[in-house]
Design a protein around this motif. Structure first.
Motif, short mmCIF file in Angstrom:
data_model
loop_
_atom_site.label_atom_id
_atom_site.label_comp_id
_atom_site.label_asym_id
_atom_site.label_seq_id
_atom_site.Cartn_x
_atom_site.Cartn_y
_atom_site.Cartn_z
N PRO A 1 4.65 17.49 1.02
CA PRO A 1 4.56 17.73 -0.42
C PRO A 1 5.91 18.01 -1.08
CG PRO A 1 3.78 19.64 0.83
CD PRO A 1 3.99 18.54 1.82
N ASN A 2 6.92 18.30 -0.27
CA ASN A 2 8.26 18.58 -0.81
C ASN A 2 9.19 17.38 -0.76
OD1 ASN A 2 7.65 21.38 -1.23
ND2 ASN A 2 7.86 21.68 0.97
N VAL A 3 8.62 16.22 -0.44
CA VAL A 3 9.40 14.99 -0.34
C VAL A 3 8.74 13.90 -1.16
CG1 VAL A 3 10.23 13.18 1.22
CG2 VAL A 3 10.29 15.57 1.95
N SER A 4 9.52 13.16 -1.89
CA SER A 4 9.02 12.02 -2.66
C SER A 4 9.59 10.74 -2.06
CB SER A 4 9.45 12.13 -4.12
OG SER A 4 9.15 10.94 -4.83
N VAL A 5 8.71 9.87 -1.58
CA VAL A 5 9.13 8.58 -1.04
C VAL A 5 8.85 7.52 -2.09
CG1 VAL A 5 8.80 6.88 0.78
CG2 VAL A 5 8.63 9.31 1.32
N GLN A 6 9.89 6.84 -2.52
CA GLN A 6 9.75 5.85 -3.59
C GLN A 6 10.18 4.48 -3.09
OE1 GLN A 6 11.79 6.85 -7.24
NE2 GLN A 6 11.37 4.87 -8.19
N MET A 7 9.24 3.55 -3.01
CA MET A 7 9.56 2.18 -2.66
C MET A 7 10.18 1.49 -3.88
SD MET A 7 8.63 1.58 0.54
CE MET A 7 8.39 -0.19 0.69
N ASP B 1 0.82 -1.20 0.00
CA ASP B 1 0.00 0.00 0.00
C ASP B 1 0.86 1.26 0.00
OD1 ASP B 1 -2.33 -1.49 0.02
OD2 ASP B 1 -2.41 -1.57 2.21
N ILE B 2 2.04 1.19 0.63
CA ILE B 2 2.96 2.33 0.61
C ILE B 2 3.37 2.61 -0.83
CG2 ILE B 2 5.26 3.11 1.28
CD1 ILE B 2 3.75 3.12 3.71
N MET B 3 3.64 1.56 -1.60
CA MET B 3 4.08 1.72 -2.99
C MET B 3 3.04 2.44 -3.82
SD MET B 3 5.90 -1.92 -3.85
CE MET B 3 6.42 -1.34 -5.46
N LYS B 4 1.76 2.22 -3.50
CA LYS B 4 0.68 2.80 -4.29
C LYS B 4 0.42 4.24 -3.93
CE LYS B 4 -1.68 -1.69 -4.44
NZ LYS B 4 -2.85 -2.44 -3.94
N THR B 5 0.85 4.68 -2.76
CA THR B 5 0.40 5.96 -2.26
C THR B 5 1.49 7.02 -2.16
OG1 THR B 5 0.73 5.23 0.03
CG2 THR B 5 -1.43 4.85 -0.93
N ALA B 6 2.73 6.70 -2.50
CA ALA B 6 3.80 7.69 -2.38
C ALA B 6 3.51 8.89 -3.29
CB ALA B 6 5.14 7.06 -2.73
N LYS B 7 3.64 10.09 -2.74
CA LYS B 7 3.39 11.31 -3.50
C LYS B 7 4.51 12.28 -3.21
CE LYS B 7 -1.69 10.91 -3.25
NZ LYS B 7 -1.77 9.76 -2.37
N GLY B 8 4.34 13.52 -3.68
CA GLY B 8 5.30 14.56 -3.40
C GLY B 8 6.35 14.69 -4.49
N THR B 9 6.98 15.82 -4.48
CA THR B 9 8.07 16.08 -5.43
C THR B 9 9.20 16.74 -4.66
OG1 THR B 9 7.12 18.24 -5.97
CG2 THR B 9 6.49 16.38 -7.38
N GLY B 10 10.37 16.78 -5.28
CA GLY B 10 11.50 17.41 -4.62
C GLY B 10 12.47 16.38 -4.08
N PHE B 11 12.81 16.48 -2.81
CA PHE B 11 13.78 15.62 -2.17
C PHE B 11 13.34 14.16 -2.28
CE2 PHE B 11 15.94 13.67 1.47
CZ PHE B 11 17.22 14.19 1.36
#
Length: 482
Positions: free
Chosen positions: A273-279, A240-250
């Motif tokens: 919103p200034n952070v992108s978490v990518q699994m 579910d984390i993989m589906k919901t990561a949002k944000g741009t920037g760092f």
């Protein structure tokens, strides 16, 4: 003794945890004293409780929905998978044993006493207990000795509402098929059903509802439309984390370990919103443009260390470090970053010593005693307050621990490389502390936002309760409680 109602699913991941959380908050808003309960959960995403044990993260969120501290009675049996065929068995918050699936099938019926004991304690001096099932009662091959679904419902005499997931398709078959396959006694315990995750005009499913009612005789309590803000609630499943990561920037890249654990560390980061978490799933390289690689917790550090190397992530990580990128390891990830991991008693597998990733000058030695504690203190570079919890085995020492970056009442915690770009610690949940989160990210060059994470989660729970009140017949649901 409180009244109770049980939410079971027509399949796994139909949204039971979210529905229970929403019902709990809706009941609280109606002035009821309510508690969540899940007889058996299987998850490596655990929470440390106020009474010093551990339960599934979903039950901790449901406790928050009820406005009360999480306690071990809310999830008396927790299975934490360590391999494909075995799991650690936690009973009333404490480790009982590690068992293979076949052995657990024999052990499971003996745990009903503890389950009912917790359920009965939880129901004292409250109005309602909302129970969550596990998987599906349609898995009739698991019915003998069951403590998670109909076995518990029968033993505790709790009425059941069945939830189906229309988003994955075939929801009529999910509900009607469950009716067909269940034995009469279990079928009769189901009093109503609901459909979850509907997208679009709900009235388009009116005929579908009528067909399910005609074929099962069960009442409908309604169709719950898709609740988009569910992605802002702590997830129990790493998928579910993989589906919901949002944000741009760092950009923060998170390798998805095979036994990833306590990944709720990512939830507050994912809301910035200034952070992108990518699994990063197995088989894919760590991205070249990542600003930080965060190695999360693991239920099997040495096993996931081998898994990490099998994906070639050790090579990618070394290149990331050469490019000047940041690395953060939390708990198991912290242990992996060290020079060596010693497991003399074979707690995580074969006894022996294992070479770590060698990015921190520390060494971990595994011990059988598990550390379970809620902690609070400061982020030493800025003095910002932090809070979190420990849930691990093993002790880590070495020269880089002299560069600790957390302080808990005079006890230093964590380690850092001489240039400060590689860090590790044992503390989960750090990023729920708002000013610390912003200060930490800004120290790495991120344009981090300052927002109240707990307040955001609480607001989503309120919105979820309103969503459920609007679309489901809660008067019927509460009238069915027994």
């Amino acid at each position: 003794m409180a009244k109770s109602i049980m939410i079971q699913g027509a399949g796994s991941n139909v949204g039971k945890s979210m529905v229970v959380a929403g019902i709990c908050r809706a009941a609280v808003k109606r002035g009821l004293k309510v508690r969540p309960f899940k007889p058996q959960n299987m998850s490596n995403n655990a929470a440390v409780t106020a009474d010093g044990g551990e339960i599934g993260r979903a039950q901790a969120l449901q406790a928050m929905a009820c406005g009360v501290p999480a306690i071990t009675d809310m999830n008396p049996v927790l299975l934490k998978p360590e391999t494909d065929i075995g799991a650690q068995v936690i009973v009333q918050g404490k480790r009982l044993t590690t068992a293979k699936a076949r052995d657990y099938a024999k052990l499971k019926p003996t745990l009903m006493t503890a389950v009912l004991e917790s359920f009965n304690r939880l129901g004292q001096d409250v109005d309602l207990v909302v129970v969550e099932g596990a998987g599906s009662p349609a898995e009739t091959n698991l019915r003998k000795g069951d403590i998670a679904n109909m076995g518990f419902a029968e033993a505790a005499d709790v009425p059941v509402i069945l939830v189906g997931d229309i988003d994955r398709g075939g929801v009529i078959a999910q509900i009607v098929g469950t009716h067909v396959i269940l034995p009469n006694t279990d079928r009769d315990r189901i009093k109503a059903f609901s459909i979850n995750k509907f997208r679009g005009d709900v009235s388009l499913f009116d005929e579908g509802l009528s067909e399910i009612v005609d074929r099962t005789g069960w009442a409908s309590i309604g169709v719950l439309p898709w609740f988009a803000d569910a992605s802002k609630l702590p997830a129990e499943d790493a998928a579910d984390i993989m589906k919901t990561a949002k944000g741009t920037g760092f950009k923060i890249a998170v390798p998805q370990l095979s036994r990833i654990a306590n990944f709720d560390d990512l939830d507050p980061l994912g809301l910035d919103p200034n952070v992108s978490v990518q699994m990063i799933p197995a088989g894919q390289p760590l991205p070249l443009d990542a600003d930080m690689v965060l190695i999360p917790g693991s239920k099997s550090t040495t096993g996931d260390l081998a898994f990490f190397r099998a994906q070639g992530w050790d090579i990618d990580l070394a290149a990331h470090v050469r490019r000047g990128g940041y690395v953060l390891g939390i708990c198991g990830g912290y242990q992996m970053l060290g020079a060596n991991i010693h497991d003399p008693e074979g707690i995580e597998g074969a006894a022996g010593s294992y070479k770590g990733l060698g990015l921190l000058d520390v060494t971990t030695t595994m011990h059988p005693e598990k550390r379970l504690a809620e902690v609070s203190g400061t982020y030493t570079p800025t003095g910002d307050k932090v809070r979190g919890y420990e849930i691990h085995i093993g002790k880590t020492d070495g020269p880089d621990c002299k560069r600790s970056w957390l302080d808990f009442g005079g006890k230093s915690e964590g380690a850092a490389s001489p240039n400060g770009r590689i860090m590790g610690c044992y503390i989960h949940g750090l990023f729920t502390a708002d000013t610390f989160r912003a200060a930490f990210l800004r120290s790495l060059g991120a344009q981090a936002a300052v927002f109240n994470y707990d307040a955001q989660v609480d607001q989503v729970l309120d919105d979820l309760a309103d969503h459920i009140e609007t679309h489901l017949d809660l008067n019927m649901l509460f009238s069915l409680a027994k």
